[in-house]
Design a protein around this motif. Sequence first.
Motif, PDB file in Angstrom:
ATOM      1  N   ILE A 187      38.868  46.318  42.836  1.00 58.28           N
ATOM      2  CA  ILE A 187      37.875  45.966  41.962  1.00 58.28           C
ATOM      3  C   ILE A 187      37.301  46.921  41.013  1.00 58.28           C
ATOM      4  O   ILE A 187      37.099  48.057  41.467  1.00 58.28           O
ATOM      5  N   GLU A 217      34.264  47.740  38.093  1.00 53.07           N
ATOM      6  CA  GLU A 217      32.881  47.203  37.709  1.00 53.07           C
ATOM      7  C   GLU A 217      32.479  48.042  36.139  1.00 53.07           C
ATOM      8  O   GLU A 217      33.102  49.163  35.841  1.00 53.07           O
ATOM      9  N   ASN A 218      31.834  47.380  35.524  1.00 51.53           N
ATOM     10  CA  ASN A 218      31.604  47.724  34.026  1.00 51.53           C
ATOM     11  C   ASN A 218      30.107  47.508  33.861  1.00 51.53           C
ATOM     12  O   ASN A 218      29.822  46.264  33.803  1.00 51.53           O
ATOM     13  N   ASP A 228      29.656  44.015  35.185  1.00 50.35           N
ATOM     14  CA  ASP A 228      30.946  42.926  35.115  1.00 50.35           C
ATOM     15  C   ASP A 228      31.844  43.370  36.084  1.00 50.35           C
ATOM     16  O   ASP A 228      32.435  44.648  36.076  1.00 50.35           O
ATOM     17  N   LEU A 229      32.155  42.555  37.117  1.00 47.96           N
ATOM     18  CA  LEU A 229      32.891  42.838  38.095  1.00 47.96           C
ATOM     19  C   LEU A 229      34.109  42.273  38.130  1.00 47.96           C
ATOM     20  O   LEU A 229      34.181  40.766  38.054  1.00 47.96           O
ATOM     21  N   ARG A 230      35.309  42.952  38.155  1.00 46.03           N
ATOM     22  CA  ARG A 230      36.552  42.004  38.045  1.00 46.03           C
ATOM     23  C   ARG A 230      37.605  42.480  39.069  1.00 46.03           C
ATOM     24  O   ARG A 230      37.575  43.908  39.358  1.00 46.03           O
ATOM     25  N   SER A 279      41.264  43.666  39.502  1.00 49.21           N
ATOM     26  CA  SER A 279      42.474  44.314  38.935  1.00 49.21           C
ATOM     27  C   SER A 279      43.591  44.108  39.374  1.00 49.21           C
ATOM     28  O   SER A 279      44.921  44.103  38.805  1.00 49.21           O
ATOM     29  N   ASP A 296      30.514  30.414  35.513  1.00 45.23           N
ATOM     30  CA  ASP A 296      30.477  31.899  35.159  1.00 45.23           C
ATOM     31  C   ASP A 296      29.036  31.872  34.766  1.00 45.23           C
ATOM     32  O   ASP A 296      28.148  31.196  34.999  1.00 45.23           O
ATOM     33  N   SER A 348      39.493  33.587  42.351  1.00 50.67           N
ATOM     34  CA  SER A 348      38.949  34.174  41.047  1.00 50.67           C
ATOM     35  C   SER A 348      39.044  35.562  40.863  1.00 50.67           C
ATOM     36  O   SER A 348      39.374  36.431  41.896  1.00 50.67           O
ATOM     37  N   VAL A 349      39.024  36.117  39.588  1.00 43.30           N
ATOM     38  CA  VAL A 349      39.246  37.409  39.342  1.00 43.30           C
ATOM     39  C   VAL A 349      37.874  37.925  39.013  1.00 43.30           C
ATOM     40  O   VAL A 349      37.991  39.209  38.618  1.00 43.30           O
ATOM     41  N   THR A 350      36.751  37.099  38.964  1.00 41.74           N
ATOM     42  CA  THR A 350      35.593  37.717  38.483  1.00 41.74           C
ATOM     43  C   THR A 350      34.443  36.958  39.222  1.00 41.74           C
ATOM     44  O   THR A 350      34.680  36.119  40.144  1.00 41.74           O
ATOM     45  N   GLN A 351      33.196  37.653  39.130  1.00 45.69           N
ATOM     46  CA  GLN A 351      32.144  37.094  40.007  1.00 45.69           C
ATOM     47  C   GLN A 351      31.580  35.670  39.334  1.00 45.69           C
ATOM     48  O   GLN A 351      31.921  35.582  38.308  1.00 45.69           O
TER      49      GLN A 351
END
Length: 323
Positions: free
Chosen positions: A102, A104-105, A157-159, A161, A187, A205-208
Amino acid sequence: MISFAYYCLIFTILFIKIPIFKAQSSLPTQQLSFSSRFLDSVLQDYAFRPFSRRRPRTGVVYDGNVPSNLTGATVSALRLRTGSLRKRGFHGYKEFDIPKGILENPYVERVILVYHNLGNLSSLYYPLPGYLFLSPVVGLLAYNAMDLTAKGLPELDLRASENPILVTFKTLGILPNGVSPKCVFFDLFGGVAFDHVMNGSVCSSVTQGHFGIVVEEITPPPVAPPPRVTEDPIAGGRGGGGNGGRKKGWWVGGSVAGGVLLAAVVGVLVMWVRWYRGTKRIGRMKDAAEGGVPLTVAAVGRAKVPMALGTRTKPILETEYVS
């Protein structure tokens, strides 16, 4: 010296004004109560409150309390080191299984993952016309854990990888016959996406964001209208005949007009024949008159008048027939 009446006046003003201020301060909450983004901000505040009342521990799930106007929803918070989250992930955080990898940005040292379960408020904050929710809407949002008393924080921004985030719903509503469930993803920017359900109750899902399982509403088929009976148009009316009645009316009107025009032409033709015959007859009479025996003209006074000649046929007496 200030009189007792002056103190009474000030006390009355304060007693009246305080309830007004309280009512005005609660007005924005009522107006924004159905905004999903405002709800995220409110739930972030209530999820952070358990950290301020005790010494928080990393990797422990803390359940928060929600206000009375959000009864039916639940909120929780989990604080983790970003390095540990990236290397190991976190399995079994309510419905969420967070894999390793995971990102984060922007980068932070510690992150707080806030969990939402909207329960019976799901369709109120996330309406989806044409669909029915088989599960409550659950959410996972990431925040910076630097200030545990902060309010209105922006989400990180949580994704994922490597492997996707899995959402396993424990209970689902009754699935209607003939329809297939779908995963729905909301989203943070108002977008909605659908995906297939894995193993009957798992979404990925690949994101929050916020997740749920829905089915399309079954609408009864439209009832076929009864067969229409063709009717002749009502005289003088505008309905009942449709386009056929109007065409028939135009045909009848054209026939009447054509008949009137033909009668006028025939009448003119008959009058012209009569006039032509009369002219010919008068001409023949003139020719006959001009071709007869001319009369002798004699002077009578100053005028000249025609005068017949003597009898050309000798008269015969009746006695002469007797032999």
